[in-house]
Design a protein around this motif. Structure first.
Motif, mmCIF file in Angstrom:
data_model
loop_
_atom_site.group_PDB
_atom_site.id
_atom_site.type_symbol
_atom_site.label_atom_id
_atom_site.label_comp_id
_atom_site.label_asym_id
_atom_site.label_seq_id
_atom_site.Cartn_x
_atom_site.Cartn_y
_atom_site.Cartn_z
ATOM 1 N N THR A 358 -48.523 11.722 8.150
ATOM 2 C CA THR A 358 -47.885 10.646 8.903
ATOM 3 C C THR A 358 -47.392 11.217 10.225
ATOM 4 O O THR A 358 -46.643 12.192 10.249
ATOM 5 C CB THR A 358 -46.708 10.033 8.125
ATOM 6 N N LEU A 359 -47.819 10.616 11.306
ATOM 7 C CA LEU A 359 -47.470 11.057 12.658
ATOM 8 C C LEU A 359 -46.705 9.947 13.358
ATOM 9 O O LEU A 359 -47.146 8.796 13.371
ATOM 10 C CB LEU A 359 -48.742 11.390 13.448
ATOM 11 N N ILE A 360 -45.552 10.298 13.925
ATOM 12 C CA ILE A 360 -44.792 9.347 14.737
ATOM 13 C C ILE A 360 -44.918 9.749 16.198
ATOM 14 O O ILE A 360 -44.653 10.898 16.562
ATOM 15 C CB ILE A 360 -43.305 9.311 14.327
ATOM 16 N N VAL A 361 -45.337 8.805 17.030
ATOM 17 C CA VAL A 361 -45.495 9.025 18.467
ATOM 18 C C VAL A 361 -44.389 8.259 19.187
ATOM 19 O O VAL A 361 -44.227 7.054 18.978
ATOM 20 C CB VAL A 361 -46.875 8.550 18.963
ATOM 21 N N PHE A 362 -43.631 8.964 20.020
ATOM 22 C CA PHE A 362 -42.535 8.351 20.776
ATOM 23 C C PHE A 362 -43.014 8.030 22.184
ATOM 24 O O PHE A 362 -43.347 8.921 22.968
ATOM 25 C CB PHE A 362 -41.334 9.299 20.845
ATOM 26 N N ARG A 363 -43.035 6.718 22.512
ATOM 27 C CA ARG A 363 -43.433 6.310 23.864
ATOM 28 C C ARG A 363 -42.756 4.975 24.202
ATOM 29 O O ARG A 363 -43.409 3.957 24.441
ATOM 30 C CB ARG A 363 -44.945 6.172 23.945
ATOM 31 N N VAL A 364 -41.421 4.985 24.215
ATOM 32 C CA VAL A 364 -40.660 3.781 24.527
ATOM 33 C C VAL A 364 -40.424 3.765 26.037
ATOM 34 O O VAL A 364 -39.392 4.221 26.527
ATOM 35 C CB VAL A 364 -39.336 3.736 23.740
ATOM 36 N N ASN A 365 -41.425 3.243 26.770
ATOM 37 C CA ASN A 365 -41.405 3.257 28.234
ATOM 38 C C ASN A 365 -41.937 1.945 28.784
ATOM 39 O O ASN A 365 -42.283 1.041 28.039
ATOM 40 C CB ASN A 365 -42.298 4.383 28.786
ATOM 41 N N GLN A 366 -42.075 1.922 30.110
ATOM 42 C CA GLN A 366 -42.674 0.785 30.780
ATOM 43 C C GLN A 366 -44.179 0.730 30.497
ATOM 44 O O GLN A 366 -44.772 1.671 29.943
ATOM 45 C CB GLN A 366 -42.436 0.891 32.290
ATOM 46 N N LEU A 367 -44.791 -0.357 30.917
ATOM 47 C CA LEU A 367 -46.212 -0.560 30.673
ATOM 48 C C LEU A 367 -47.061 0.566 31.252
ATOM 49 O O LEU A 367 -47.945 1.113 30.575
ATOM 50 C CB LEU A 367 -46.653 -1.899 31.275
ATOM 51 N N GLY A 368 -46.817 0.931 32.521
ATOM 52 C CA GLY A 368 -47.634 1.955 33.156
ATOM 53 C C GLY A 368 -47.589 3.281 32.426
ATOM 54 O O GLY A 368 -48.612 3.962 32.283
ATOM 55 N N ASP A 369 -46.405 3.673 31.948
ATOM 56 C CA ASP A 369 -46.279 4.921 31.196
ATOM 57 C C ASP A 369 -47.176 4.904 29.961
ATOM 58 O O ASP A 369 -47.803 5.898 29.596
ATOM 59 C CB ASP A 369 -44.827 5.134 30.759
ATOM 60 N N ASN A 370 -47.227 3.748 29.301
ATOM 61 C CA ASN A 370 -48.009 3.640 28.074
ATOM 62 C C ASN A 370 -49.503 3.560 28.353
ATOM 63 O O ASN A 370 -50.303 4.040 27.549
ATOM 64 C CB ASN A 370 -47.538 2.434 27.271
ATOM 65 N N VAL A 371 -49.892 2.944 29.468
ATOM 66 C CA VAL A 371 -51.308 2.952 29.835
ATOM 67 C C VAL A 371 -51.779 4.392 30.026
ATOM 68 O O VAL A 371 -52.853 4.782 29.555
ATOM 69 C CB VAL A 371 -51.547 2.126 31.111
ATOM 70 N N VAL A 372 -50.967 5.183 30.705
ATOM 71 C CA VAL A 372 -51.318 6.584 30.938
ATOM 72 C C VAL A 372 -51.364 7.367 29.624
ATOM 73 O O VAL A 372 -52.174 8.283 29.462
ATOM 74 C CB VAL A 372 -50.308 7.223 31.919
ATOM 75 N N TYR A 373 -50.529 6.980 28.664
ATOM 76 C CA TYR A 373 -50.461 7.711 27.395
ATOM 77 C C TYR A 373 -51.495 7.226 26.387
ATOM 78 O O TYR A 373 -51.794 7.918 25.410
ATOM 79 C CB TYR A 373 -49.065 7.564 26.787
ATOM 80 N N LEU A 374 -52.060 6.044 26.603
ATOM 81 C CA LEU A 374 -52.953 5.427 25.629
ATOM 82 C C LEU A 374 -54.107 6.326 25.184
ATOM 83 O O LEU A 374 -54.441 6.340 23.985
ATOM 84 C CB LEU A 374 -53.489 4.107 26.190
ATOM 85 N N PRO A 375 -54.780 7.088 26.074
ATOM 86 C CA PRO A 375 -55.894 7.924 25.611
ATOM 87 C C PRO A 375 -55.508 8.912 24.528
ATOM 88 O O PRO A 375 -56.325 9.264 23.676
ATOM 89 C CB PRO A 375 -56.345 8.655 26.883
ATOM 90 N N ILE A 376 -54.256 9.376 24.552
ATOM 91 C CA ILE A 376 -53.815 10.317 23.519
ATOM 92 C C ILE A 376 -53.788 9.624 22.169
ATOM 93 O O ILE A 376 -54.297 10.148 21.170
ATOM 94 C CB ILE A 376 -52.431 10.893 23.876
ATOM 95 N N VAL A 377 -53.214 8.425 22.122
ATOM 96 C CA VAL A 377 -53.150 7.704 20.849
ATOM 97 C C VAL A 377 -54.557 7.343 20.384
ATOM 98 O O VAL A 377 -54.888 7.496 19.199
ATOM 99 C CB VAL A 377 -52.277 6.445 21.000
ATOM 100 N N GLN A 378 -55.402 6.874 21.297
ATOM 101 C CA GLN A 378 -56.768 6.531 20.911
ATOM 102 C C GLN A 378 -57.524 7.760 20.403
ATOM 103 O O GLN A 378 -58.284 7.666 19.429
ATOM 104 C CB GLN A 378 -57.499 5.912 22.104
#
Length: 682
Positions: A358-378
């Motif tokens: 079980t992996l928890i990813v912390f990314r409680v940010n604005q939309l742009g921050d999460n767009v940039v982070y999305l490739p890691i989660v994918q």
């Protein structure tokens, strides 16, 4: 056989293949040249001893079948030898026996439960199927079939523009749902005279299909069985493939059709469809093989205008660009090496080295921050399909993961309430209890996560907490692994390096995959005048003047946010009431104009060219992908720029002599010139 030829040609492993038979009655393919070391057991009893020596002497044995006596014996003998082996198979449930089938598999394949052997599943659906059988504590790898798609991709198109030819390729039997195809096509064809049906294959239901299709017999072409080398020419004459299957572990015809530029009509029971087909983008995924569902999809095809069909065709080809023999060979070799390495570790620990976690990813940010982070989660989802991945994110970004990473679980928080939770111990305690209940193994923090994220990660009970080396964050030093930023490294690159330090991700970071949102292809200049912080925005009245002047010569779309007084009627106002709308509008733009904001990162991910007023933002937040397609309006000689730290934004202009000089220095004339110049080059 093509796949094995490619693996052998790569030379990274020595490959030996044991074929149970040369040919199967259900698959009467002609001979394919085998360019790898192999034996065929059928009709060659003297080869059985050689085959068992191969099974027991290899560094890794891959067992692919279990209803043949030799395959089952080989699996059990390899297990008893205590040497590395894996089971590689299609999604279980071919005979639809339910609990009886699961019980049979448990009995026949009991070494899987008693060993650390990983399971290589044919496609994502196969992973889910075997997890249902064997639980989440096994090591699963998504390793589908691969073949040479270039022959389909390079075949010249021969389809008539005025027609809509539906192709079926496969056996004509009940499992393939062909009676539903016949009935559905009949209903659609009686209404739409442009429909044709081409049938490749033979089988027991052919005569029954002919009877159903009699009323439109002049529009049905029975081509019979065709050898594999002949198929591309037939695909080139079609406009779409229909595979109404009731069960296919993978279905090779799906990637073949996509490579040929054919949108695919199929069901959720085709493994390749769940992997490669996005509904209403490069095909249509039906809930079942009912005639009604098939008729509706074929009708949609019949009524699709030429430009719409072209978009589907382009999306089809794009969806399998990476599904190549070279990619398949690389994945096979990587999985083989990991299987051997994991087995070696398990001999010491007596437990699976890469058991589901079980992996928890912390990314409680604005939309742009999460767009940039999305490739890691994918990429994590792709690399660890058996893991439970939970993403903590903000309300503004939740939809991003729902659409692009539906496999992950979400815990959604309002950004200000989350970051301020340290002021309310009872709220923080409740959040920590919720995370502890997940029993996480690993916590992964983005490089700009603050104190609350660090506190929750450490309170979650995870044995490994990974993040950035951020000395300004309290408790940062207690993370188990930290990665410091290197020079002017971008946020995207830093986050990718943090993740790669502990997870098996590719060296090169990919762009976010936003294709699931679709595209509203307008070919217009799209203007988004907003940003999450006021001091990052170029004045709205200047955006309005820019839009009005551009509209004199170009189609312009204005993403409405309430500040459009004075906007010309020649400018098209677009209300993006959801993230889905916003992404589709930007995806279909010829050019994006805006501030350094979430929509800018969406444009960067999509490859939409842009002119960006950077303002106070740090270069670390510049467009992370397709950088050459962007004009960034930044004055390098302005000493106060950038003032906005990517870790702790100041939220106000600090230049008291020339307030907001970083944005105010850009006149409408200058921005107009840059937009027109970028349009000419796009």
């Amino acid at each position: 056989m093509e796949f094995f030829n490619e693996i052998a040609a790569g030379g990274e492993v020595q490959l030996r293949v044991i074929y149970l038979r040369r040919q199967h009655s259900l698959h009467p393919w002609g001979r394919v040249e085998l360019r790898h070391e192999h034996v065929v057991l059928e009709g060659h009893s003297e080869m059985i001893g050689q085959a068992f020596r191969w099974v027991l002497g290899a560094d890794l044995t891959v067992c692919n079948y279990y209803t043949h006596w030799f395959a089952l014996a080989a699996l059990h003998l390899r297990h008893l030898s205590s040497r590395p082996w894996v089971f590689w198979g299609e999604r279980p449930g071919f005979l639809r026996l339910g609990w009886l089938g699961r019980l049979s598999r448990r009995l026949l394949l009991y070494p899987i439960a008693r060993s650390v052997a990983p399971i290589w599943a044919i496609g994502r659906a196969g992973v889910v199927g075997y997890m249902n059988d064997w639980g989440v504590d096994k090591d699963y790898v998504n390793l589908p079939y691969f073949s040479d798609l270039s022959r389909f991709r390079n075949q010249p198109r021969a389809a008539r523009a005025e027609e809509r030819v539906v192709l079926y390729s496969g056996q004509l039997n009940s499992r393939k749902g062909v009676l539903g195809l016949a009935e559905g096509f009949l209903v659609a064809a009686l209404v739409h005279s442009n429909l044709r049906l081409m049938i490749l294959g033979s089988g027991p239901l052919e005569q029954q299909m002919r009877e159903i299709l009699k009323p439109v017999a002049d529009r049905v072409f029975w081509e019979g069985f065709r050898e594999w080398p002949e198929l591309p020419a037939y695909y080139a004459r079609a406009h779409a493939l229909c595979l109404p299957t009731r069960h296919d572990g993978w279905a090779m015809v799906v990637p073949e059709a996509l490579a040929a530029g054919l949108p695919v009509i199929t069901t959720m029971d085709a493994g390749a469809a769940l992997e490669l087909v996005t509904h209403d983008v490069n095909g249509w995924v039906l809930p079942n093989s009912s005639p009604q569902a098939i008729e509706q999809a074929i009708t949609r095809l019949a009524e699709l205008p030429a430009e719409g069909l072209a978009r589907f065709s382009a999306a089809a080809r794009e969806s399998v660009e990476g599904h190549t023999l070279d990619e398949g060979s690389s994945r096979f070799v990587t999985a083989a090496r990991e299987a051997v390495a994991a087995y070696s570790v398990s001999l010491v620990s007596q437990a699976p080295a890469n058991a589901a976690k079980t992996l928890i990813v912390f990314r409680v940010n604005q939309l742009g921050d999460n767009v940039v982070y999305l490739p890691i989660v994918q990429s994590l989802v792709a690399a660890y399909p058996g893991w439970r991945i939970v993403v903590l994110t903000s309300t503004t970004a939740a939809r991003l993961y729902q659409v692009c990473c539906p496999q992950v679980e979400l815990r959604v928080y309002e950004g200000p309430k989350f970051t301020g939770a340290w002021r309310k111990p009872w709220v923080l305690a409740k959040m920590a209890a919720d995370l502890r209940a997940l029993r996480p193994d690993v916590c992964l923090l983005g490089d700009d996560q603050g104190t609350v994220s660090h506190m929750l990660a450490l309170m979650s009970g995870a044995k490994l907490c990974v993040g950035a080396d951020s000395p300004h964050v309290r408790l940062n030093y207690q993370l188990h692994h930290r990665e410091a930023r290197k020079g002017n490294e971008s946020v995207a690159a830093h986050n990718w390096r943090i993740a790669r330090s502990q997870f098996a991700l590719p060296e090169k970071k990919p762009a976010p995959d936003l294709r699931a949102f679709g595209c509203d292809a307008s070919g217009a200049i799209v203007i988004h005048a907003g940003a999450s912080r006021e001091y990052q925005r170029w004045p709205p009245h200047q955006y309005i003047e820019l839009a009005n002047r551009l509209a004199e010569t170009h189609p312009v779309r204005w993403i409405s946010q309430g500040e459009d007084s004075g906007l010309s009627d020649a400018v098209t106002r677009v209300k993006t009431t959801s993230l889905d709308d916003l992404v589709r509008v930007i995806a279909g733009a010829k050019l994006f104009v805006g501030n350094n904001s979430g929509p800018m990162h969406i444009a960067s991910a999509l490859g939409t060219p842009g002119v960006i007023l950077i303002g106070p933002s740090s270069p670390r937040w510049d467009p992370s992908w397709h950088r050459e397609r962007f004009t960034l309006l930044r004055e390098p000689l302005l000493t106060c720029q950038p003032c906005d730290s990517p870790i702790a934004p100041v939220n106000r202009c600090l230049n008291t002599l020339a307030p907001m000089a970083c944005l105010n220095r850009w006149s409408v004339d200058r921005v107009l010139m840059e937009v027109l110049r970028r349009c000419e080059n796009s």
